[in-house]
Structure formats: structure tokens, C-alpha cells
Design a protein around this motif. Sequence first.
Motif, PDB file in Angstrom:
ATOM      1  N   PRO A   9       1.598   4.017  -5.416  1.00  0.00           N
ATOM      2  CA  PRO A   9       0.671   3.539  -4.392  1.00  0.00           C
ATOM      3  C   PRO A   9      -0.772   3.375  -4.845  1.00  0.00           C
ATOM      4  O   PRO A   9      -1.520   2.621  -4.242  1.00  0.00           O
ATOM      5  CB  PRO A   9       0.775   4.601  -3.297  1.00  0.00           C
ATOM      6  N   ASP A  10      -1.170   4.087  -5.919  1.00  0.00           N
ATOM      7  CA  ASP A  10      -2.566   4.015  -6.327  1.00  0.00           C
ATOM      8  C   ASP A  10      -2.731   4.482  -7.769  1.00  0.00           C
ATOM      9  O   ASP A  10      -1.773   4.898  -8.422  1.00  0.00           O
ATOM     10  CB  ASP A  10      -3.452   4.839  -5.390  1.00  0.00           C
ATOM     11  N   GLU A  11      -3.952   4.417  -8.260  1.00  0.00           N
ATOM     12  CA  GLU A  11      -4.246   4.781  -9.644  1.00  0.00           C
ATOM     13  C   GLU A  11      -3.949   6.255  -9.918  1.00  0.00           C
ATOM     14  O   GLU A  11      -3.472   6.609 -10.994  1.00  0.00           O
ATOM     15  CB  GLU A  11      -5.709   4.459  -9.971  1.00  0.00           C
ATOM     16  N   THR A  14      -0.362   6.581 -10.604  1.00  0.00           N
ATOM     17  CA  THR A  14      -0.065   5.996 -11.913  1.00  0.00           C
ATOM     18  C   THR A  14      -0.441   6.974 -13.022  1.00  0.00           C
ATOM     19  O   THR A  14       0.325   7.187 -13.964  1.00  0.00           O
ATOM     20  CB  THR A  14      -0.819   4.664 -12.083  1.00  0.00           C
ATOM     21  N   GLY A  40       0.164  -3.032 -12.979  1.00  0.00           N
ATOM     22  CA  GLY A  40      -0.263  -1.714 -13.439  1.00  0.00           C
ATOM     23  C   GLY A  40       0.433  -1.238 -14.702  1.00  0.00           C
ATOM     24  O   GLY A  40       0.371  -0.053 -15.033  1.00  0.00           O
TER      25      GLY A  40
END
Length: 109
Positions: A9-11, A14, A40
Motif C-alpha cells: 500500500p505504501d513506501e 515496500t 515500485g
Amino acid sequence: MQHYKTSLPDEAATQALGKRLALCLQSGMVIYLHGDLGAGKTALTRAILHAAGHQGNVKSPTYTLAEPYQIQLKAGPSKFMHFDLYRMISADEFIEAGFRDEFNADTIC
């Protein structure tokens, strides 16, 4: 070959996955990342490399097609090759570029 599919969903997610994957790295390993442009893939690769001790910049190899890195594993130093095969049209291009040689027992690709 094991397959793992996820949506991050987000950095932060990740980076967390990159840290977990870095703990599993072994020389000779091949990791395939598949996704649309901007999905990503390089962000995940950057997170893996930084978690594996790489201190420098990690850039997308979109134009160079491959970027080499040296990392330190528990078993010792290892070469890590980050490929971007998006612009390649055929397997012949991959072979002609000499990339096949990087897939060996000493290199993580």
C-alpha cells in the motif's frame, strides 16, 4: 521456484518487505519482479539493497539495463545485479547483452 504475489500500500510497506527479503538473500539467487511502470520494483530493490548493507544510491537501470552492486551476506560478499528488461524485445537481446553470464552461483540477480 516459489511464487509470491502481493500488493504493497505504501513506501513503508515496500521497505519492510525489502528488509525481510534481504534476510533471505543467498548467492546464486534469482528474484523476478513483475509489474507496470511505476509499480515500485526499483523501490523494492532499493529497500533490499539498503537492508543488505549497500550505502550508496540505487537507481533504476531503465537506460543502462543493468546495475551491479556489492553487498555483504552472512556467507561473505556477493555481487547483486539489478536488471531492467522492460525495453528488451526478445531473449536474443538478453543473451547478446551478455547478461546470461551474470546468472551464476556467485551472483544474486
